[in-house]
Design a protein around this motif. Structure first.
Motif, PDB file in Angstrom:
ATOM      1  N   ARG A  27       0.809  -1.219   0.000  1.00 34.65           N
ATOM      2  CA  ARG A  27       0.000   0.000   0.000  1.00 34.65           C
ATOM      3  C   ARG A  27       0.845   1.274   0.000  1.00 34.65           C
ATOM      4  NH1 ARG A  27      -5.375   1.057   2.719  1.00 34.65           N
ATOM      5  NH2 ARG A  27      -5.322   2.225   0.784  1.00 34.65           N
ATOM      6  N   MET A  28       1.998   1.216   0.600  1.00 31.95           N
ATOM      7  CA  MET A  28       2.840   2.410   0.738  1.00 31.95           C
ATOM      8  C   MET A  28       1.998   3.557   1.323  1.00 31.95           C
ATOM      9  SD  MET A  28       5.928   1.548  -0.222  1.00 31.95           S
ATOM     10  CE  MET A  28       6.917   2.917  -0.821  1.00 31.95           C
ATOM     11  N   GLU A  29       1.494   3.332   2.516  1.00 29.46           N
ATOM     12  CA  GLU A  29       0.687   4.338   3.207  1.00 29.46           C
ATOM     13  C   GLU A  29       1.597   5.518   3.545  1.00 29.46           C
ATOM     14  OE1 GLU A  29      -2.940   3.655   3.989  1.00 29.46           O
ATOM     15  OE2 GLU A  29      -2.452   5.765   3.650  1.00 29.46           O
ATOM     16  N   SER A  30       1.315   6.649   2.935  1.00 28.76           N
ATOM     17  CA  SER A  30       2.285   7.756   2.976  1.00 28.76           C
ATOM     18  C   SER A  30       2.302   8.518   4.299  1.00 28.76           C
ATOM     19  CB  SER A  30       1.972   8.747   1.850  1.00 28.76           C
ATOM     20  OG  SER A  30       0.745   9.400   2.125  1.00 28.76           O
ATOM     21  N   SER A  69       5.547   5.420  -5.309  1.00 28.83           N
ATOM     22  CA  SER A  69       4.147   5.005  -5.494  1.00 28.83           C
ATOM     23  C   SER A  69       3.849   3.659  -4.858  1.00 28.83           C
ATOM     24  CB  SER A  69       3.818   4.911  -6.990  1.00 28.83           C
ATOM     25  OG  SER A  69       3.955   6.164  -7.598  1.00 28.83           O
ATOM     26  N   ARG A  70       2.565   3.439  -4.645  1.00 25.10           N
ATOM     27  CA  ARG A  70       2.057   2.146  -4.199  1.00 25.10           C
ATOM     28  C   ARG A  70       2.620   1.034  -5.075  1.00 25.10           C
ATOM     29  NH1 ARG A  70      -4.230   1.670  -2.832  1.00 25.10           N
ATOM     30  NH2 ARG A  70      -3.490   3.341  -1.500  1.00 25.10           N
ATOM     31  N   ASN A  71       2.835  -0.147  -4.473  1.00 23.91           N
ATOM     32  CA  ASN A  71       3.429  -1.282  -5.194  1.00 23.91           C
ATOM     33  C   ASN A  71       4.772  -0.878  -5.806  1.00 23.91           C
ATOM     34  OD1 ASN A  71       1.051  -2.659  -4.538  1.00 23.91           O
ATOM     35  ND2 ASN A  71       0.108  -2.133  -6.505  1.00 23.91           N
TER      36      ASN A  71
ATOM     37  N   PHE B  65      -0.351  10.264  -8.662  1.00 24.44           N
ATOM     38  CA  PHE B  65      -0.070   9.117  -7.790  1.00 24.44           C
ATOM     39  C   PHE B  65       0.954   8.165  -8.406  1.00 24.44           C
ATOM     40  CE2 PHE B  65      -2.967   9.599  -4.351  1.00 24.44           C
ATOM     41  CZ  PHE B  65      -4.034  10.313  -4.862  1.00 24.44           C
ATOM     42  N   ARG B  66       1.136   8.302  -9.693  1.00 24.33           N
ATOM     43  CA  ARG B  66       1.960   7.329 -10.392  1.00 24.33           C
ATOM     44  C   ARG B  66       2.665   8.005 -11.559  1.00 24.33           C
ATOM     45  NH1 ARG B  66       2.248   2.320  -9.126  1.00 24.33           N
ATOM     46  NH2 ARG B  66       2.910   0.785 -10.671  1.00 24.33           N
ATOM     47  N   VAL B  67       3.725   8.727 -11.255  1.00 22.24           N
ATOM     48  CA  VAL B  67       4.474   9.418 -12.300  1.00 22.24           C
ATOM     49  C   VAL B  67       5.726   8.596 -12.594  1.00 22.24           C
ATOM     50  CG1 VAL B  67       5.642  11.559 -12.939  1.00 22.24           C
ATOM     51  CG2 VAL B  67       3.657  11.636 -11.402  1.00 22.24           C
ATOM     52  N   TRP B  95       7.526  16.425   1.557  1.00 25.45           N
ATOM     53  CA  TRP B  95       8.951  16.312   1.927  1.00 25.45           C
ATOM     54  C   TRP B  95       9.773  16.235   0.638  1.00 25.45           C
ATOM     55  CZ3 TRP B  95       5.463  12.501   3.861  1.00 25.45           C
ATOM     56  CH2 TRP B  95       5.008  12.758   5.166  1.00 25.45           C
ATOM     57  N   THR B 114      11.392   4.152 -11.950  1.00 29.01           N
ATOM     58  CA  THR B 114      10.413   3.846 -10.907  1.00 29.01           C
ATOM     59  C   THR B 114       9.173   4.721 -11.091  1.00 29.01           C
ATOM     60  OG1 THR B 114      10.099   3.566  -8.505  1.00 29.01           O
ATOM     61  CG2 THR B 114      11.377   5.479  -9.197  1.00 29.01           C
ATOM     62  N   ARG B 115       8.245   4.605 -10.165  1.00 30.41           N
ATOM     63  CA  ARG B 115       7.005   5.414 -10.203  1.00 30.41           C
ATOM     64  C   ARG B 115       6.925   6.185  -8.897  1.00 30.41           C
ATOM     65  NH1 ARG B 115       7.829   3.344 -14.410  1.00 30.41           N
ATOM     66  NH2 ARG B 115       6.676   1.627 -15.370  1.00 30.41           N
ATOM     67  N   ILE B 116       6.584   7.471  -9.001  1.00 32.09           N
ATOM     68  CA  ILE B 116       6.587   8.309  -7.792  1.00 32.09           C
ATOM     69  C   ILE B 116       5.286   9.089  -7.653  1.00 32.09           C
ATOM     70  CG2 ILE B 116       9.098   8.549  -7.915  1.00 32.09           C
ATOM     71  CD1 ILE B 116       8.706  11.432  -8.863  1.00 32.09           C
ATOM     72  N   ARG B 117       5.090   9.648  -6.457  1.00 29.26           N
ATOM     73  CA  ARG B 117       3.897  10.457  -6.159  1.00 29.26           C
ATOM     74  C   ARG B 117       4.293  11.922  -6.089  1.00 29.26           C
ATOM     75  NH1 ARG B 117       0.869   6.180  -2.143  1.00 29.26           N
ATOM     76  NH2 ARG B 117       2.874   5.963  -1.063  1.00 29.26           N
TER      77      ARG B 117
END
Lengths: 108, 151
Positions: A27-30, A69-71, B65-67, B95, B114-117
């Motif tokens: 989940r990567m709960e932020s 991100s999640r996963n 949510f998924r960049v 942060w 990778t994928r980032i928020r």
């Protein structure tokens, strides 16, 4: 929990630099999200470290923050000179550790 | 009345309001104090050079949510001279730190995808450190249409 997914190319020759893909379901709960019922902030709970070794030598490591991100998904590289053992380790905020092992076999 | 954001911020009221809301213009050329501190911490007094670090990020990210991002460092990976660490930062996230990656000569290439928020449109900053103590930096602006934090 679902198993991590790892993709390693086939037909690897000695001297190749190859790409490995690894995905870890989480989940990567932020720690930024509010629970819709209670209005409370849901505490952070993420995978914070992913490391890969080849015959126990370090190849790649990711120290992650909640912005991953999640996963959590990574594509990274390894230069292959001979067949050997890949070890993948994920660690989360609670100190839980998940390990996977794959054999990397080169064509002769 | 159609007042552009730039016009509004140009007024005293606008500037005061911006300060209160802690809204940095998305295209600000300066980094926040937090981001500057993270960069300084990584560089540890060494000169920050440009070049070698390549960032591949979409110009416009539809989903914050998924960049997808890719960082590649165009640099040898030999035993005596290789990239050791890469730090990726966001200029305007809650942060600054996104992740720190470690490499070795076994990596073959210092590269990661990778994928980032991302909470909003902002710059991604990548810093690379080599075994010989050199520091390289690159950044790229990404427009985020739907922010990816807090929901």
């Amino acid at each position: 929990m679902a198993k991590p997914r790892i993709v390693i190319p086939e037909n690897v020759q000695a001297g190749d630099t190859i790409e490995i893909k690894a995905l870890f379901p989480h989940r990567m709960e932020s720690g930024q999200r509010r629970d819709r019922m209670t209005g409370e902030i849901v505490p952070r709970s993420i995978v914070n470290k992913f490391s890969v070794t080849f015959d126990d030598q370090p190849v790649f490591q990711a120290d992650m923050m909640p912005a991953i991100s999640r996963n959590p998904f990574f594509i990274f590289n390894i230069k292959v000179e001979q067949s050997g053992t890949l070890k993948f380790t994920w660690r989360d905020d609670d100190g839980q550790i998940v390990r996977e092992t794959r054999q990397l076999v080169i064509d002769n | 009345m159609d007042v552009s954001k730039r016009q509004f911020l140009g007024t005293t009221t606008g500037a005061a309001l911006a300060l209160m809301l802690n809204v940095r213009p998305v295209t600000s050329r300066e980094y926040s104090a937090e981001v500057e501190a993270a960069i300084a911490d990584f560089a540890s007094g060494r000169t920050i050079q440009t070049g070698r670090v390549k960032l591949a990020i979409p110009k416009i990210a539809e989903n914050g949510f998924r960049v997808p991002i890719a960082v590649t460092v165009d640099h040898p990976m030999s035993r005596g001279n290789h990239v050791t660490r890469v730090l990726v930062l966001a200029s305007d996230n809650p942060w600054p730190d996104i992740a720190e990656f470690r490499f070795s000569p076994l990596s073959g290439q210092a590269a990661v995808e990778t994928r980032i928020r991302l909470a909003r449109s902002q710059r991604i900053i990548a810093l690379a450190e080599t075994s010989q103590g050199q520091i390289f930096k690159a950044d790229q602006f990404v427009e985020v249409t739907v922010g990816g934090c807090g929901s």
